[in-house]
Write an enzyme that holds these catalytic residues in place. Structure first.
Site, PDB file in Angstrom:
ATOM      1  CG  HIS A  38      -1.466   1.458   1.517  1.00 30.51           C
ATOM      2  ND1 HIS A  38      -2.586   1.883   0.614  1.00 30.51           N
ATOM      3  CD2 HIS A  38      -1.471   2.519   2.168  1.00 30.51           C
ATOM      4  CE1 HIS A  38      -3.032   3.058   1.058  1.00 30.51           C
ATOM      5  NE2 HIS A  38      -2.324   3.287   1.940  1.00 30.51           N
ATOM      6  CB  CYS A 108      -3.185   2.630  -2.716  1.00 30.17           C
ATOM      7  SG  CYS A 108      -2.301   1.198  -2.600  1.00 30.17           S
TER       8      CYS A 108
END
Length: 168
Positions: A38, A108
């Site tokens: 992430h 993301c």
């Protein structure tokens, strides 16, 4: 003429698996992964990321993910905070609406890569952007995709930007 102000741009990298990918990926996928990444961009004293809730922001390291596992220096930008927020507003209304989130194809890391290029002209590291295709190249990855495509993923702790009046 004064030189332009330069603002540092950092990529915060989090391993969502907390080390399990490194330990188990070879067994499960038949290939070694170092993490399930992430990412977010830190610029103008805030951390910006994209998830199923849309574009969010928080103080650096302010999500429930805690401090990042690593920080990559992406470079510097001359883009002011005001121009950057206008840019984010346009992304929020076009490419990066919450409903456009897809774990494998529009996530993301896609957002971090797009924003890094806008701010600095540089991409984020390919070991991050190539991860979905590495996972999907395995039979387990294909099965996992069918399951994960039904789940909304949002790292907790940020505030979604752009309420009814455009304020965050």
């Amino acid at each position: 003429m004064d030189p332009p102000n330069l603002y540092p741009v950092k990529l915060y990298v989090y391993d969502l698996s907390k080390g399990l990918a490194r330990q188990l990926s070879h067994i499960v996928l038949g290939k070694q992964l170092e993490g399930i990444w992430h990412t977010s961009i830190v610029v103008h004293k805030d951390e910006f990321f994209f998830c199923s809730g849309g574009i969010s922001s928080c103080p650096p390291g302010g999500t429930l993910l805690g401090p990042p596992d690593s920080v990559v220096d992406v470079g510097s930008t001359e883009v002011t905070e005001e121009i950057f927020r206008e840019y984010l507003s346009s992304l929020r209304e076009s490419l990066f609406r919450g409903e456009a989130y897809n774990l494998f194809e529009h996530n993301c890391n896609t957002f971090s890569n797009e924003v890094a290029q806008f701010l600095t002209g540089r991409k984020i590291p390919s070991y991050i952007t190539d991860l979905p295709s590495e996972v999907l190249s395995t039979s387990f990855g294909q099965e996992l995709r069918r399951f994960l495509d039904t789940i909304l993923i949002q790292p907790p702790g940020g505030s979604t930007m752009g309420g009814p009046n455009g304020q965050s």
